[in-house]
Write a protein that holds these residues in place. Structure first.
Motif, PDB file in Angstrom:
ATOM      1  N   SER A 182       0.804  -1.225   0.000  1.00  0.00           N
ATOM      2  CA  SER A 182       0.000   0.000   0.000  1.00  0.00           C
ATOM      3  C   SER A 182       0.836   1.273   0.000  1.00  0.00           C
ATOM      4  CB  SER A 182      -0.951   0.004   1.201  1.00  0.00           C
ATOM      5  OG  SER A 182      -0.205  -0.032   2.399  1.00  0.00           O
ATOM      6  N   HIS A 183       2.154   1.167   0.065  1.00  0.00           N
ATOM      7  CA  HIS A 183       3.020   2.346   0.112  1.00  0.00           C
ATOM      8  C   HIS A 183       3.838   2.490  -1.165  1.00  0.00           C
ATOM      9  CE1 HIS A 183       2.489   3.697   4.353  1.00  0.00           C
ATOM     10  NE2 HIS A 183       2.046   2.456   4.482  1.00  0.00           N
ATOM     11  N   GLY A 184       3.250   2.118  -2.275  1.00  0.00           N
ATOM     12  CA  GLY A 184       3.937   2.317  -3.539  1.00  0.00           C
ATOM     13  C   GLY A 184       4.969   1.253  -3.866  1.00  0.00           C
ATOM     14  N   GLN A 185       5.026   0.186  -3.053  1.00  0.00           N
ATOM     15  CA  GLN A 185       5.982  -0.890  -3.304  1.00  0.00           C
ATOM     16  C   GLN A 185       5.267  -1.997  -4.092  1.00  0.00           C
ATOM     17  OE1 GLN A 185       9.070  -0.665  -2.394  1.00  0.00           O
ATOM     18  NE2 GLN A 185       9.185   0.761  -0.695  1.00  0.00           N
ATOM     19  N   HIS A 186       5.666  -2.218  -5.318  1.00  0.00           N
ATOM     20  CA  HIS A 186       5.031  -3.271  -6.093  1.00  0.00           C
ATOM     21  C   HIS A 186       5.983  -4.426  -6.391  1.00  0.00           C
ATOM     22  CE1 HIS A 186       7.212  -1.175  -9.278  1.00  0.00           C
ATOM     23  NE2 HIS A 186       7.055  -2.256 -10.031  1.00  0.00           N
ATOM     24  N   ASN A 187       7.289  -4.229  -6.189  1.00  0.00           N
ATOM     25  CA  ASN A 187       8.249  -5.290  -6.519  1.00  0.00           C
ATOM     26  C   ASN A 187       9.308  -5.472  -5.448  1.00  0.00           C
ATOM     27  OD1 ASN A 187       9.593  -2.926  -6.871  1.00  0.00           O
ATOM     28  ND2 ASN A 187      10.513  -3.445  -8.836  1.00  0.00           N
ATOM     29  N   ARG A 188       9.018  -5.026  -4.207  1.00  0.00           N
ATOM     30  CA  ARG A 188      10.018  -5.117  -3.138  1.00  0.00           C
ATOM     31  C   ARG A 188       9.502  -5.928  -1.951  1.00  0.00           C
ATOM     32  NH1 ARG A 188      14.746  -4.232  -4.327  1.00  0.00           N
ATOM     33  NH2 ARG A 188      15.330  -3.284  -2.349  1.00  0.00           N
ATOM     34  N   LEU A 189       8.431  -6.670  -2.145  1.00  0.00           N
ATOM     35  CA  LEU A 189       7.774  -7.313  -1.008  1.00  0.00           C
ATOM     36  C   LEU A 189       8.616  -8.439  -0.411  1.00  0.00           C
ATOM     37  CD1 LEU A 189       4.126  -7.466  -2.366  1.00  0.00           C
ATOM     38  CD2 LEU A 189       5.186  -5.723  -0.937  1.00  0.00           C
ATOM     39  N   ARG A 190       9.458  -9.071  -1.240  1.00  0.00           N
ATOM     40  CA  ARG A 190      10.293 -10.174  -0.746  1.00  0.00           C
ATOM     41  C   ARG A 190      11.779  -9.885  -0.921  1.00  0.00           C
ATOM     42  NH1 ARG A 190       7.079 -14.742  -0.018  1.00  0.00           N
ATOM     43  NH2 ARG A 190       8.881 -16.120  -0.113  1.00  0.00           N
ATOM     44  N   ALA A 191      12.128  -8.608  -1.001  1.00  0.00           N
ATOM     45  CA  ALA A 191      13.517  -8.213  -1.203  1.00  0.00           C
ATOM     46  C   ALA A 191      14.287  -8.226   0.117  1.00  0.00           C
ATOM     47  CB  ALA A 191      13.580  -6.832  -1.825  1.00  0.00           C
ATOM     48  N   PRO A 192      15.608  -8.393   0.075  1.00  0.00           N
ATOM     49  CA  PRO A 192      16.403  -8.430   1.312  1.00  0.00           C
ATOM     50  C   PRO A 192      16.660  -7.067   1.929  1.00  0.00           C
ATOM     51  CG  PRO A 192      17.821  -8.719  -0.585  1.00  0.00           C
ATOM     52  CD  PRO A 192      16.411  -8.737  -1.108  1.00  0.00           C
ATOM     53  N   GLY A 193      16.554  -5.986   1.144  1.00  0.00           N
ATOM     54  CA  GLY A 193      16.868  -4.667   1.682  1.00  0.00           C
ATOM     55  C   GLY A 193      18.362  -4.403   1.669  1.00  0.00           C
ATOM     56  N   SER A 194      18.803  -3.449   2.463  1.00  0.00           N
ATOM     57  CA  SER A 194      20.217  -3.068   2.496  1.00  0.00           C
ATOM     58  C   SER A 194      21.075  -4.214   3.026  1.00  0.00           C
ATOM     59  CB  SER A 194      20.402  -1.838   3.384  1.00  0.00           C
ATOM     60  OG  SER A 194      21.771  -1.544   3.532  1.00  0.00           O
ATOM     61  N   ILE A 195      22.266  -4.376   2.434  1.00  0.00           N
ATOM     62  CA  ILE A 195      23.178  -5.428   2.897  1.00  0.00           C
ATOM     63  C   ILE A 195      24.447  -4.854   3.520  1.00  0.00           C
ATOM     64  CG2 ILE A 195      22.327  -7.115   1.244  1.00  0.00           C
ATOM     65  CD1 ILE A 195      24.761  -6.545  -0.499  1.00  0.00           C
ATOM     66  N   GLY A 196      24.483  -3.516   3.758  1.00  0.00           N
ATOM     67  CA  GLY A 196      25.632  -2.911   4.425  1.00  0.00           C
ATOM     68  C   GLY A 196      25.845  -1.483   3.975  1.00  0.00           C
ATOM     69  N   ALA A 197      26.728  -0.802   4.682  1.00  0.00           N
ATOM     70  CA  ALA A 197      27.056   0.593   4.362  1.00  0.00           C
ATOM     71  C   ALA A 197      27.881   0.682   3.085  1.00  0.00           C
ATOM     72  CB  ALA A 197      27.809   1.223   5.519  1.00  0.00           C
ATOM     73  N   GLY A 198      27.879   1.866   2.433  1.00  0.00           N
ATOM     74  CA  GLY A 198      28.573   2.029   1.159  1.00  0.00           C
ATOM     75  C   GLY A 198      30.043   2.397   1.308  1.00  0.00           C
ATOM     76  N   SER A 199      30.338   3.603   1.833  1.00  0.00           N
ATOM     77  CA  SER A 199      31.728   4.072   1.898  1.00  0.00           C
ATOM     78  C   SER A 199      32.556   3.291   2.898  1.00  0.00           C
ATOM     79  CB  SER A 199      31.740   5.563   2.263  1.00  0.00           C
ATOM     80  OG  SER A 199      31.064   6.317   1.278  1.00  0.00           O
ATOM     81  N   ASP A 200      32.006   3.041   4.044  1.00  0.00           N
ATOM     82  CA  ASP A 200      32.742   2.331   5.100  1.00  0.00           C
ATOM     83  C   ASP A 200      31.833   1.231   5.655  1.00  0.00           C
ATOM     84  OD1 ASP A 200      34.570   1.591   6.984  1.00  0.00           O
ATOM     85  OD2 ASP A 200      34.075   3.195   8.391  1.00  0.00           O
ATOM     86  N   PRO A 201      32.154  -0.036   5.528  1.00  0.00           N
ATOM     87  CA  PRO A 201      33.464  -0.616   5.184  1.00  0.00           C
ATOM     88  C   PRO A 201      33.658  -0.926   3.695  1.00  0.00           C
ATOM     89  CG  PRO A 201      32.028  -2.338   5.946  1.00  0.00           C
ATOM     90  CD  PRO A 201      31.217  -1.084   5.958  1.00  0.00           C
ATOM     91  N   SER A 202      32.737  -0.518   2.830  1.00  0.00           N
ATOM     92  CA  SER A 202      32.857  -0.751   1.379  1.00  0.00           C
ATOM     93  C   SER A 202      32.894  -2.234   1.016  1.00  0.00           C
ATOM     94  CB  SER A 202      34.110  -0.044   0.826  1.00  0.00           C
ATOM     95  OG  SER A 202      34.007   1.356   0.998  1.00  0.00           O
ATOM     96  N   ARG A 203      32.252  -3.038   1.802  1.00  0.00           N
ATOM     97  CA  ARG A 203      32.175  -4.475   1.516  1.00  0.00           C
ATOM     98  C   ARG A 203      31.021  -5.058   2.323  1.00  0.00           C
ATOM     99  NH1 ARG A 203      34.546  -7.688   5.584  1.00  0.00           N
ATOM    100  NH2 ARG A 203      35.582  -6.477   7.211  1.00  0.00           N
ATOM    101  N   VAL A 204      30.680  -6.286   2.013  1.00  0.00           N
ATOM    102  CA  VAL A 204      29.636  -7.002   2.749  1.00  0.00           C
ATOM    103  C   VAL A 204      30.306  -7.941   3.738  1.00  0.00           C
ATOM    104  CG1 VAL A 204      27.673  -8.571   2.559  1.00  0.00           C
ATOM    105  CG2 VAL A 204      28.074  -6.864   0.781  1.00  0.00           C
ATOM    106  N   PHE A 205      29.912  -7.864   4.997  1.00  0.00           N
ATOM    107  CA  PHE A 205      30.510  -8.714   6.023  1.00  0.00           C
ATOM    108  C   PHE A 205      30.209 -10.192   5.760  1.00  0.00           C
ATOM    109  CE2 PHE A 205      30.115  -4.753   8.632  1.00  0.00           C
ATOM    110  CZ  PHE A 205      31.483  -4.566   8.815  1.00  0.00           C
ATOM    111  N   LYS A 206      31.169 -11.033   6.115  1.00  0.00           N
ATOM    112  CA  LYS A 206      30.968 -12.470   5.986  1.00  0.00           C
ATOM    113  C   LYS A 206      29.845 -12.931   6.915  1.00  0.00           C
ATOM    114  CE  LYS A 206      35.644 -13.847   4.615  1.00  0.00           C
ATOM    115  NZ  LYS A 206      36.834 -14.659   4.975  1.00  0.00           N
ATOM    116  N   GLY A 207      29.082 -13.918   6.425  1.00  0.00           N
ATOM    117  CA  GLY A 207      28.001 -14.455   7.234  1.00  0.00           C
ATOM    118  C   GLY A 207      26.687 -13.702   7.093  1.00  0.00           C
ATOM    119  N   LYS A 208      26.653 -12.698   6.208  1.00  0.00           N
ATOM    120  CA  LYS A 208      25.417 -11.944   6.006  1.00  0.00           C
ATOM    121  C   LYS A 208      24.312 -12.861   5.494  1.00  0.00           C
ATOM    122  CE  LYS A 208      22.962  -8.162   5.635  1.00  0.00           C
ATOM    123  NZ  LYS A 208      22.573  -7.379   6.825  1.00  0.00           N
ATOM    124  N   LYS A 209      23.130 -12.734   6.084  1.00  0.00           N
ATOM    125  CA  LYS A 209      22.004 -13.566   5.665  1.00  0.00           C
ATOM    126  C   LYS A 209      21.477 -13.080   4.323  1.00  0.00           C
ATOM    127  CE  LYS A 209      20.472 -14.912  10.287  1.00  0.00           C
ATOM    128  NZ  LYS A 209      19.368 -14.862  11.270  1.00  0.00           N
TER     129      LYS A 209
END
Length: 208
Positions: free
Chosen positions: A134-161
Protein backbone atom coordinates in the motif's frame (compact mmCIF):
# COMPACT_ATOMS: atom_id res chain seq x y z
CA UNK A 1 25.76 -52.10 19.72
CA UNK A 2 25.11 -48.37 20.11
CA UNK A 3 24.21 -47.61 16.49
CA UNK A 4 22.30 -48.85 13.44
CA UNK A 5 21.59 -47.74 9.86
CA UNK A 6 17.94 -47.23 8.96
CA UNK A 7 15.69 -45.90 6.21
CA UNK A 8 12.97 -43.31 6.63
CA UNK A 9 9.71 -45.02 5.62
CA UNK A 10 7.37 -42.14 6.48
CA UNK A 11 5.30 -40.59 9.24
CA UNK A 12 2.16 -41.81 10.96
CA UNK A 13 0.53 -41.49 14.38
CA UNK A 14 -0.19 -43.95 17.16
CA UNK A 15 -2.17 -43.93 20.39
CA UNK A 16 -0.28 -44.32 23.67
CA UNK A 17 -1.55 -46.20 26.70
CA UNK A 18 -2.81 -42.96 28.27
CA UNK A 19 -4.95 -42.20 25.19
CA UNK A 20 -2.73 -39.52 23.67
CA UNK A 21 -2.23 -39.56 19.89
CA UNK A 22 1.39 -38.71 19.02
CA UNK A 23 3.07 -38.18 15.62
CA UNK A 24 5.84 -40.66 14.91
CA UNK A 25 8.21 -41.85 12.18
CA UNK A 26 8.57 -45.43 10.97
CA UNK A 27 12.19 -46.41 10.30
CA UNK A 28 13.11 -49.60 8.44
CA UNK A 29 16.26 -51.17 9.89
CA UNK A 30 17.49 -54.01 7.70
CA UNK A 31 20.20 -56.24 9.19
CA UNK A 32 23.56 -54.43 9.28
CA UNK A 33 26.92 -56.17 9.07
CA UNK A 34 30.26 -55.32 10.66
CA UNK A 35 32.59 -54.40 7.77
CA UNK A 36 35.52 -52.94 9.72
CA UNK A 37 36.67 -52.70 13.35
CA UNK A 38 38.94 -49.81 14.34
CA UNK A 39 41.11 -49.95 17.45
CA UNK A 40 43.27 -47.52 19.41
CA UNK A 41 46.42 -49.42 18.40
CA UNK A 42 45.78 -49.09 14.66
CA UNK A 43 43.54 -46.04 14.30
CA UNK A 44 43.73 -44.09 17.56
CA UNK A 45 40.13 -44.74 18.62
CA UNK A 46 37.47 -47.44 18.90
CA UNK A 47 34.76 -47.63 16.24
CA UNK A 48 32.76 -50.09 14.18
CA UNK A 49 31.89 -49.63 10.51
CA UNK A 50 28.52 -51.06 9.49
CA UNK A 51 27.25 -51.82 6.00
CA UNK A 52 23.69 -52.34 4.79
CA UNK A 53 21.86 -53.23 1.54
CA UNK A 54 23.38 -55.48 -1.10
CA UNK A 55 25.27 -53.89 -3.99
CA UNK A 56 26.17 -55.44 -7.34
CA UNK A 57 29.83 -56.43 -7.73
CA UNK A 58 29.84 -54.87 -11.21
CA UNK A 59 29.03 -51.48 -9.66
CA UNK A 60 31.73 -51.67 -6.96
CA UNK A 61 35.28 -50.43 -7.56
CA UNK A 62 38.33 -52.58 -6.74
CA UNK A 63 39.42 -50.75 -3.55
CA UNK A 64 35.97 -51.30 -2.03
CA UNK A 65 35.91 -54.93 -3.17
CA UNK A 66 39.16 -55.48 -1.27
CA UNK A 67 37.70 -53.68 1.74
CA UNK A 68 34.67 -55.99 1.85
CA UNK A 69 36.80 -59.07 1.16
CA UNK A 70 38.61 -58.62 4.50
CA UNK A 71 35.33 -59.16 6.35
CA UNK A 72 34.10 -61.89 4.01
CA UNK A 73 31.03 -59.86 3.05
CA UNK A 74 29.45 -59.00 -0.27
CA UNK A 75 29.51 -55.29 -1.28
CA UNK A 76 27.11 -52.98 0.55
CA UNK A 77 25.44 -49.80 -0.66
CA UNK A 78 25.80 -47.77 2.53
CA UNK A 79 28.70 -47.63 5.00
CA UNK A 80 28.60 -45.69 8.28
CA UNK A 81 30.95 -45.59 11.25
CA UNK A 82 29.89 -45.68 14.90
CA UNK A 83 32.24 -44.84 17.77
CA UNK A 84 32.30 -47.35 20.61
CA UNK A 85 33.84 -47.52 24.10
CA UNK A 86 35.10 -51.05 23.38
CA UNK A 87 35.20 -53.33 20.35
CA UNK A 88 36.16 -56.56 22.09
CA UNK A 89 32.66 -58.05 21.60
CA UNK A 90 32.54 -57.38 17.85
CA UNK A 91 33.56 -59.73 15.04
CA UNK A 92 34.00 -59.02 11.34
CA UNK A 93 30.94 -60.06 9.36
CA UNK A 94 28.72 -60.11 12.46
CA UNK A 95 25.05 -59.27 11.87
CA UNK A 96 23.49 -56.46 13.92
CA UNK A 97 19.71 -55.96 14.00
CA UNK A 98 17.00 -54.09 15.91
CA UNK A 99 17.36 -56.59 18.76
CA UNK A 100 20.16 -54.41 20.17
CA UNK A 101 17.59 -51.64 20.88
CA UNK A 102 14.70 -51.63 23.33
CA UNK A 103 11.41 -49.78 23.59
CA UNK A 104 11.84 -46.60 25.63
CA UNK A 105 15.45 -46.00 24.56
CA UNK A 106 16.48 -42.48 23.57
CA UNK A 107 18.34 -42.14 20.27
CA UNK A 108 19.99 -39.43 18.18
CA UNK A 109 19.04 -39.47 14.49
CA UNK A 110 21.43 -38.05 11.91
CA UNK A 111 20.53 -37.62 8.24
CA UNK A 112 20.65 -35.28 5.25
CA UNK A 113 17.79 -32.79 5.25
CA UNK A 114 15.52 -32.21 2.26
CA UNK A 115 17.01 -29.99 -0.43
CA UNK A 116 15.00 -26.81 -1.11
CA UNK A 117 17.11 -25.45 -3.98
CA UNK A 118 17.98 -21.74 -4.33
CA UNK A 119 15.69 -19.72 -2.05
CA UNK A 120 15.23 -16.06 -1.20
CA UNK A 121 15.67 -14.44 2.20
CA UNK A 122 11.97 -14.63 3.12
CA UNK A 123 11.87 -18.43 2.97
CA UNK A 124 15.50 -19.08 3.90
CA UNK A 125 15.87 -16.67 6.85
CA UNK A 126 12.26 -15.67 7.66
CA UNK A 127 12.72 -12.05 6.52
CA UNK A 128 9.50 -10.00 6.29
CA UNK A 129 10.46 -8.12 3.11
CA UNK A 130 10.82 -4.39 2.43
CA UNK A 131 7.86 -2.02 2.76
CA UNK A 132 4.21 -2.78 2.10
CA UNK A 133 2.10 -3.03 -1.03
CA UNK A 134 0.00 0.00 0.00
CA UNK A 135 3.02 2.35 0.11
CA UNK A 136 3.94 2.32 -3.54
CA UNK A 137 5.98 -0.89 -3.30
CA UNK A 138 5.03 -3.27 -6.09
CA UNK A 139 8.25 -5.29 -6.52
CA UNK A 140 10.02 -5.12 -3.14
CA UNK A 141 7.77 -7.31 -1.01
CA UNK A 142 10.29 -10.17 -0.75
CA UNK A 143 13.52 -8.21 -1.20
CA UNK A 144 16.40 -8.43 1.31
CA UNK A 145 16.87 -4.67 1.68
CA UNK A 146 20.22 -3.07 2.50
CA UNK A 147 23.18 -5.43 2.90
CA UNK A 148 25.63 -2.91 4.42
CA UNK A 149 27.06 0.59 4.36
CA UNK A 150 28.57 2.03 1.16
CA UNK A 151 31.73 4.07 1.90
CA UNK A 152 32.74 2.33 5.10
CA UNK A 153 33.46 -0.62 5.18
CA UNK A 154 32.86 -0.75 1.38
CA UNK A 155 32.18 -4.47 1.52
CA UNK A 156 29.64 -7.00 2.75
CA UNK A 157 30.51 -8.71 6.02
CA UNK A 158 30.97 -12.47 5.99
CA UNK A 159 28.00 -14.46 7.23
CA UNK A 160 25.42 -11.94 6.01
CA UNK A 161 22.00 -13.57 5.67
CA UNK A 162 21.24 -13.57 1.96
CA UNK A 163 19.57 -15.70 -0.69
CA UNK A 164 21.21 -19.02 -1.52
CA UNK A 165 20.92 -22.78 -1.52
CA UNK A 166 18.75 -24.14 1.27
CA UNK A 167 18.65 -27.60 2.83
CA UNK A 168 20.57 -30.77 1.95
CA UNK A 169 22.77 -30.54 5.04
CA UNK A 170 23.73 -32.95 7.81
CA UNK A 171 21.12 -32.59 10.54
CA UNK A 172 21.00 -34.32 13.92
CA UNK A 173 17.80 -34.57 15.98
CA UNK A 174 18.54 -35.58 19.55
CA UNK A 175 16.65 -37.53 22.19
CA UNK A 176 13.93 -39.17 20.12
CA UNK A 177 12.13 -41.89 22.04
CA UNK A 178 11.61 -45.38 20.64
CA UNK A 179 7.89 -46.08 21.04
CA UNK A 180 7.72 -49.54 19.48
CA UNK A 181 10.00 -52.13 17.88
CA UNK A 182 8.80 -54.73 15.38
CA UNK A 183 11.48 -57.43 15.20
CA UNK A 184 9.60 -59.42 12.54
CA UNK A 185 9.54 -56.58 10.01
CA UNK A 186 12.70 -54.83 11.32
CA UNK A 187 10.84 -51.62 12.12
CA UNK A 188 11.49 -48.94 14.74
CA UNK A 189 8.76 -46.39 15.52
CA UNK A 190 10.20 -43.10 16.80
CA UNK A 191 8.30 -40.29 18.49
CA UNK A 192 8.53 -37.16 16.32
CA UNK A 193 10.10 -36.45 12.93
CA UNK A 194 13.48 -37.20 11.38
CA UNK A 195 15.52 -35.35 8.73
CA UNK A 196 15.50 -36.30 5.05
CA UNK A 197 13.23 -37.62 2.32
CA UNK A 198 11.45 -40.94 2.31
CA UNK A 199 13.81 -43.92 1.83
CA UNK A 200 16.83 -41.79 2.78
CA UNK A 201 19.45 -43.37 5.04
CA UNK A 202 19.54 -42.48 8.74
CA UNK A 203 22.26 -42.91 11.34
CA UNK A 204 20.68 -44.12 14.60
CA UNK A 205 22.80 -43.64 17.75
CA UNK A 206 21.65 -44.91 21.13
CA UNK A 207 22.14 -42.47 24.01
CA UNK A 208 24.75 -43.68 26.49
Amino acid sequence: MSGLIGKNIGMTSIFLDDGRCVPCTVVKVDPCYVVQIKTIENDGYFSVQLGVDEKKIQKTNKPLLGHFKKSGLSPKKKLLEFKEDSVSHFDLGKKVSVDSFQEGDLVDIKGISKGKGFQGVVKRHNFSGVGERSHGQHNRLRAPGSIGAGSDPSRVFKGKKMAGKMGKKNVTIKNLKILKIDTHQNLIILKGSVPGNKNSYLMINKKK
